[in-house]
Design a protein around this motif. Structure first.
Motif, PDB file in Angstrom:
ATOM      1  N   ILE A   1       0.834  -1.202   0.000  1.00  0.00           N
ATOM      2  CA  ILE A   1       0.000   0.000   0.000  1.00  0.00           C
ATOM      3  C   ILE A   1       0.869   1.254   0.000  1.00  0.00           C
ATOM      4  O   ILE A   1       1.889   1.325   0.700  1.00  0.00           O
ATOM      5  N   GLU A   2       0.469   2.238  -0.780  1.00  0.00           N
ATOM      6  CA  GLU A   2       1.135   3.544  -0.806  1.00  0.00           C
ATOM      7  C   GLU A   2       0.650   4.357   0.396  1.00  0.00           C
ATOM      8  O   GLU A   2      -0.544   4.665   0.517  1.00  0.00           O
ATOM      9  N   ALA A   3       1.579   4.702   1.298  1.00  0.00           N
ATOM     10  CA  ALA A   3       1.197   5.388   2.530  1.00  0.00           C
ATOM     11  C   ALA A   3       0.579   6.760   2.268  1.00  0.00           C
ATOM     12  O   ALA A   3      -0.318   7.202   2.997  1.00  0.00           O
ATOM     13  N   SER A   4       1.055   7.454   1.237  1.00  0.00           N
ATOM     14  CA  SER A   4       0.601   8.827   1.003  1.00  0.00           C
ATOM     15  C   SER A   4      -0.821   8.896   0.462  1.00  0.00           C
ATOM     16  O   SER A   4      -1.492   9.929   0.596  1.00  0.00           O
ATOM     17  N   THR A   5      -1.316   7.804  -0.129  1.00  0.00           N
ATOM     18  CA  THR A   5      -2.645   7.832  -0.743  1.00  0.00           C
ATOM     19  C   THR A   5      -3.580   6.743  -0.213  1.00  0.00           C
ATOM     20  O   THR A   5      -4.805   6.840  -0.390  1.00  0.00           O
ATOM     21  N   GLY A   6      -3.016   5.704   0.399  1.00  0.00           N
ATOM     22  CA  GLY A   6      -3.821   4.566   0.818  1.00  0.00           C
ATOM     23  C   GLY A   6      -4.132   3.603  -0.302  1.00  0.00           C
ATOM     24  O   GLY A   6      -4.823   2.593  -0.102  1.00  0.00           O
ATOM     25  N   GLU A   7      -3.587   3.861  -1.497  1.00  0.00           N
ATOM     26  CA  GLU A   7      -3.849   3.007  -2.656  1.00  0.00           C
ATOM     27  C   GLU A   7      -3.118   1.676  -2.523  1.00  0.00           C
ATOM     28  O   GLU A   7      -1.958   1.629  -2.130  1.00  0.00           O
ATOM     29  N   GLU A   8      -3.809   0.604  -2.855  1.00  0.00           N
ATOM     30  CA  GLU A   8      -3.149  -0.710  -2.923  1.00  0.00           C
ATOM     31  C   GLU A   8      -2.411  -0.810  -4.251  1.00  0.00           C
ATOM     32  O   GLU A   8      -3.020  -0.809  -5.323  1.00  0.00           O
ATOM     33  N   LEU A   9      -1.087  -0.903  -4.175  1.00  0.00           N
ATOM     34  CA  LEU A   9      -0.270  -0.914  -5.382  1.00  0.00           C
ATOM     35  C   LEU A   9      -0.220  -2.285  -6.032  1.00  0.00           C
ATOM     36  O   LEU A   9      -0.151  -2.398  -7.259  1.00  0.00           O
ATOM     37  N   SER A  10      -0.207  -3.327  -5.196  1.00  0.00           N
ATOM     38  CA  SER A  10      -0.073  -4.682  -5.729  1.00  0.00           C
ATOM     39  C   SER A  10      -0.324  -5.677  -4.614  1.00  0.00           C
ATOM     40  O   SER A  10      -0.538  -5.297  -3.458  1.00  0.00           O
ATOM     41  N   ARG A  11      -0.240  -6.938  -4.960  1.00  0.00           N
ATOM     42  CA  ARG A  11      -0.176  -8.015  -3.982  1.00  0.00           C
ATOM     43  C   ARG A  11       1.186  -8.698  -4.137  1.00  0.00           C
ATOM     44  O   ARG A  11       1.509  -9.244  -5.194  1.00  0.00           O
ATOM     45  N   GLY A  12       1.971  -8.625  -3.084  1.00  0.00           N
ATOM     46  CA  GLY A  12       3.230  -9.355  -3.073  1.00  0.00           C
ATOM     47  C   GLY A  12       4.360  -8.771  -3.870  1.00  0.00           C
ATOM     48  O   GLY A  12       5.369  -9.445  -4.089  1.00  0.00           O
ATOM     49  N   GLU A  13       4.256  -7.513  -4.284  1.00  0.00           N
ATOM     50  CA  GLU A  13       5.340  -6.915  -5.078  1.00  0.00           C
ATOM     51  C   GLU A  13       5.637  -5.496  -4.593  1.00  0.00           C
ATOM     52  O   GLU A  13       4.795  -4.598  -4.712  1.00  0.00           O
ATOM     53  N   VAL A  14       6.844  -5.319  -4.037  1.00  0.00           N
ATOM     54  CA  VAL A  14       7.299  -3.994  -3.621  1.00  0.00           C
ATOM     55  C   VAL A  14       7.927  -3.320  -4.831  1.00  0.00           C
ATOM     56  O   VAL A  14       8.819  -3.890  -5.472  1.00  0.00           O
ATOM     57  N   PRO A  15       7.492  -2.110  -5.184  1.00  0.00           N
ATOM     58  CA  PRO A  15       8.025  -1.458  -6.389  1.00  0.00           C
ATOM     59  C   PRO A  15       9.490  -1.085  -6.234  1.00  0.00           C
ATOM     60  O   PRO A  15      10.025  -1.034  -5.124  1.00  0.00           O
ATOM     61  N   PRO A  16      10.153  -0.807  -7.344  1.00  0.00           N
ATOM     62  CA  PRO A  16      11.567  -0.418  -7.277  1.00  0.00           C
ATOM     63  C   PRO A  16      11.755   0.910  -6.554  1.00  0.00           C
ATOM     64  O   PRO A  16      10.864   1.762  -6.535  1.00  0.00           O
ATOM     65  N   TRP A  17      12.926   1.071  -5.949  1.00  0.00           N
ATOM     66  CA  TRP A  17      13.393   2.327  -5.370  1.00  0.00           C
ATOM     67  C   TRP A  17      12.373   2.957  -4.434  1.00  0.00           C
ATOM     68  O   TRP A  17      11.801   4.012  -4.686  1.00  0.00           O
ATOM     69  N   CYS A  18      12.165   2.235  -3.339  1.00  0.00           N
ATOM     70  CA  CYS A  18      11.283   2.758  -2.297  1.00  0.00           C
ATOM     71  C   CYS A  18      11.693   2.182  -0.951  1.00  0.00           C
ATOM     72  O   CYS A  18      12.502   1.250  -0.867  1.00  0.00           O
ATOM     73  N   VAL A  19      11.136   2.753   0.114  1.00  0.00           N
ATOM     74  CA  VAL A  19      11.294   2.224   1.460  1.00  0.00           C
ATOM     75  C   VAL A  19       9.937   1.694   1.891  1.00  0.00           C
ATOM     76  O   VAL A  19       8.941   2.420   1.870  1.00  0.00           O
ATOM     77  N   ALA A  20       9.885   0.414   2.261  1.00  0.00           N
ATOM     78  CA  ALA A  20       8.629  -0.225   2.635  1.00  0.00           C
ATOM     79  C   ALA A  20       8.781  -0.870   4.008  1.00  0.00           C
ATOM     80  O   ALA A  20       9.840  -1.414   4.331  1.00  0.00           O
ATOM     81  N   VAL A  21       7.742  -0.820   4.803  1.00  0.00           N
ATOM     82  CA  VAL A  21       7.815  -1.308   6.181  1.00  0.00           C
ATOM     83  C   VAL A  21       6.593  -2.174   6.488  1.00  0.00           C
ATOM     84  O   VAL A  21       5.559  -2.077   5.825  1.00  0.00           O
ATOM     85  N   PRO A  22       6.706  -3.024   7.529  1.00  0.00           N
ATOM     86  CA  PRO A  22       5.551  -3.839   7.907  1.00  0.00           C
ATOM     87  C   PRO A  22       4.457  -2.980   8.531  1.00  0.00           C
ATOM     88  O   PRO A  22       4.744  -2.007   9.239  1.00  0.00           O
ATOM     89  N   ALA A  23       3.228  -3.342   8.278  1.00  0.00           N
ATOM     90  CA  ALA A  23       2.090  -2.602   8.826  1.00  0.00           C
ATOM     91  C   ALA A  23       0.891  -3.540   8.897  1.00  0.00           C
ATOM     92  O   ALA A  23       0.974  -4.712   8.510  1.00  0.00           O
TER      93      ALA A  23
END
Length: 319
Positions: free
Chosen positions: A253-275
């Motif tokens: 999920i994109e924190a700034s919008t709440g949009e679900e970006l994908s299932r099981g795929e973190v996009p390139p060049w980002c910082v992602a954390v458990p939630a």
């Protein structure tokens, strides 16, 4: 100690250097003969090998464990994985993961044809069907005592293995650090310049043969005790915060919008954390796991630890 391929045919409870395989010649002599002629990595050679593996798979129930020709064909395929000249899965130019199913079939055939044997390496003894890799220094791979990798896996030059484990079919790119108690499962694909922090579990998959393995892109940082499994994917240059669980069904999920970006795929060049995100059930409101993208990085931006800590501290998490 020389690298030794699997023991086919009847089990022989001897040190690996004394094993014979697919005939009466010592394994080391067979290895030397194969090395002298080299694997046929031309397009025609690879297509021919693939066809032979697929034919063996179709007739696998009738194979004898002492079938010399079949076992040699299987070994040819595993040697390609071991040297990094072939990979179980690759990412195409459009970013899609393509699975070379025939190489998975070769691994499954190897398990069928191989017999248990004693493996002796220094003061250690193991009992298994698949031998361990060796000659790490000659391949410019640093291996700390307590680390091991199976024959049929690949580690590129500059890889450092702290006490850790890499299973058959896995690919680990150049200059990657596999930290203490991290595991890289069968057929998982890990890029170059990656840091798998302590206790990271990269899941493996052999069956079904068309199942997509985990893919970790280049220049990633996977935080301590993360689990990445079930064909999940982390894009190039991304940071996955400590303790995150990423499987093929986990929402990203994109924190700034709440949009679900994908299932099981973190996009390139980002910082992602458990939630977690709240979901209502008959028994009440519960938080289900998700992964939250809290920052986008510029392509090529290095993972400066102090900067990352500042970003993560703002949100109360760490790597």
């Amino acid at each position: 100690m020389d690298k030794v391929p699997a023991t086919f045919g009847s089990p022989r409870w001897l040190p690996m250097t004394a094993l014979t395989c697919c005939g009466n010649e010592p394994v080391a002599e067979q290895e030397s003969a194969r090395s002298a002629r080299g694997p046929d990595t031309s397009l025609d050679g690879m297509v021919d090998l693939r066809n032979r593996i697929e034919t063996l798979w179709e007739g696998r129930h009738g194979l004898s464990v002492d079938d010399v020709e079949a076992n040699e064909t299987i070994r040819e395929a595993i040697d390609l994985l071991d040297s990094g000249e072939a990979r179980v899965a690759e990412v195409d130019e459009e970013g899609r993961v393509f699975v070379n199913e025939w190489l998975k079939l070769a691994i499954l055939l190897l398990f069928q044809q191989s017999q248990m044997s004693t493996i002796e390496m220094g003061p250690f003894e193991f009992a298994d069907k698949i031998p361990l890799k060796s000659d790490f220094q000659a391949r410019s791979v640093r291996v700390v005592p307590g680390a091991s990798a199976r024959w049929g896996s690949y580690q590129g030059p500059g890889v450092i293995m702290m006490p850790s484990y890499v299973n058959i079919g896995a690919y680990v790119g150049d200059n990657t650090m596999i930290d203490t108690w991290a595991t890289v499962g069968s057929c998982a694909q890990v890029g170059r310049d990656v840091h798998l922090s302590g206790g990271v579990g990269i899941g493996g998959v052999l069956e079904p043969p068309n199942a997509v393995p985990v893919v970790i892109g280049d220049e990633c940082l996977i935080g301590s005790r993360c689990i990445v499994a079930e064909g999940a994917r982390v894009g190039d240059g991304s940071v996955l915060g400590a303790g995150a669980v990423l499987t093929g069904s986990i929402p990203v999920i994109e924190a700034s919008t709440g949009e679900e970006l994908s299932r099981g795929e973190v996009p390139p060049w980002c910082v992602a954390v458990p939630a977690t995100r709240p979901r209502e059930f008959e028994g009440g409101l519960f938080g289900l796991s998700c992964v939250l993208v809290i920052r986008r990085l510029e392509p090529g931006e290095r993972h400066d630890k102090s900067t990352l800590n500042d970003v993560l501290r703002t949100h109360g998490v760490t790597t």
